[in-house]
Design an enzyme around this catalytic site. Structure first.
Site, mmCIF file in Angstrom:
data_model
loop_
_atom_site.group_PDB
_atom_site.id
_atom_site.type_symbol
_atom_site.label_atom_id
_atom_site.label_comp_id
_atom_site.label_asym_id
_atom_site.label_seq_id
_atom_site.Cartn_x
_atom_site.Cartn_y
_atom_site.Cartn_z
ATOM 1 C CG HIS A 35 -0.140 0.229 2.520
ATOM 2 N ND1 HIS A 35 0.661 -0.753 3.070
ATOM 3 C CD2 HIS A 35 -0.028 1.306 3.341
ATOM 4 C CE1 HIS A 35 1.222 -0.289 4.176
ATOM 5 N NE2 HIS A 35 0.836 0.952 4.363
ATOM 6 C CG ASP A 45 1.418 5.267 4.704
ATOM 7 O OD1 ASP A 45 0.962 4.120 4.876
ATOM 8 O OD2 ASP A 45 2.574 5.606 5.036
ATOM 9 C CG HIS A 68 5.030 1.203 3.125
ATOM 10 N ND1 HIS A 68 4.428 2.305 2.550
ATOM 11 C CD2 HIS A 68 4.524 1.110 4.372
ATOM 12 C CE1 HIS A 68 3.616 2.866 3.423
ATOM 13 N NE2 HIS A 68 3.628 2.153 4.542
ATOM 14 N NE ARG A 86 3.048 6.434 9.273
ATOM 15 C CZ ARG A 86 1.960 5.972 8.658
ATOM 16 N NH1 ARG A 86 1.925 4.722 8.228
ATOM 17 N NH2 ARG A 86 0.911 6.734 8.476
#
Ligand code: SIN
Length: 290
Positions: free
Chosen positions: A117, A119, A265, A280
């Site tokens: 995917h 983000d 990723h 993150r």
């Protein structure tokens, strides 16, 4: 390999325009990813270090920094060099609105990002990139790697006829899709946006494939069955072409900065029942343009 694919590899292979003077950049593959050393992200970067990190980011798309003992504030400060921080979509009450905790334990029944995917592509302005700082790796030191795939090359490896066909299409990205039938929290303002299937990178102008499994619902100009067949072909192309990919093995205190505009990723969950933890921070992007 098809001749146009060989040409694409030749074209996409990274050859830095200028030598690095203040950092060391070791490629993971010639096509995606690099380990950057010789810089302490806790320190104020010199203008030349910052310039070289920016150049390496555009060249390699995924930068790996080892042994970075970062506080949350230093992590956010490094991210803020690249733009305003992107808020977390559904922050936990009382938590920092710019820190997404990435946590897997023996109680977990799912982990974030366990599939190919990019983000937040249902947003009108998906993030420019993310910086993930992992502090706890699975017991025993292996497992929990993250794979990255180069979407410029995913596009360039397609036949000229397929590229021309995709160039004129748009697709709907729907923020409800990742919930897969689970109840969506009422406070979540579900984003839904139509983006071109092939977009140009906002900084380099290079074309890339911009569809991904969790968010892309359908291609607007096709029937549903045609759309499903085409999207499945494109997802299989990303998943089954190792040439596009690199794999990052985390150590405690590794920070990875990836370009969410041109990279997909996949976080591999191969370490159950052990734990993995990190934070993150994402950076605001702009609306993808054809
Ligand atoms: C994600 O951002 O999708 C998670 C990445 C990871 O845990 O490696």
């Amino acid at each position: 390999m098809d001749p146009y694919a060989l040409e694409a590899v030749e074209r996409i292979t990274t050859r830095p325009a200028e030598p690095y003077e203040t950092i060391t950049v070791d490629t993971i593959t010639p096509l995606i990813g690099a380990e950057v050393s010789g810089v302490d992200l806790n320190e104020e970067l010199t203008p030349q270090q910052e310039k070289e990190i920016r150049a390496a980011f555009l060249d390699h798309h995924v930068l790996v920094f080892r042994d970075q003992d970062l506080t949350t504030e230093r992590h956010k400060r490094f991210a803020a060099l690249f733009g305003e921080l992107h808020p977390v979509a559904l922050p936990e009450e009382g938590s920092d609105p710019h820190i997404l905790e990435i946590r897997a334990t023996k109680e977990s029944r799912a982990v974030a990002g366990n599939g190919w995917h990019a983000d937040g592509t249902a947003d009108a302005e998906p993030s420019l990139g993310s910086m993930l700082h992992i502090t706890t790796v699975p017991e025993g030191g292996s497992g929990g790697d993250t794979l990255f795939a180069n979407m410029h090359l995913a596009y360039e490896l397609l036949s000229p006829a397929m590229r021309t066909f995709l160039d004129g299409l748009t697709a709907v990205h729907d923020g409800a899709l990742p919930w897969m039938g689970q109840p969506i929290p009422p406070e979540y303002d579900v984003p839904r946006t139509e983006h071109p299937v092939v977009v140009r990178h906002a900084d380099t102008g290079r074309k890339l494939l911009f569809v991904n499994g969790p968010y892309t619902s359908h291609i607007t100009q096709l029937s549903r069955s045609e759309s499903t067949a085409l999207l499945d072909m494109l997802y299989a192309h990303v998943a089954r072409t190792p040439l596009l990919q690199c794999r990052v093995r985390w150590q405690p205190r590794t920070l990875v900065f990836w370009d969410n505009r041109c990279v997909q990723h996949h976080a591999v969950w191969d370490y159950f029942p052990h734990s993995r933890y990190g934070r993150r921070v994402a950076i605001n992007g702009t609306r993808p343009q054809a």
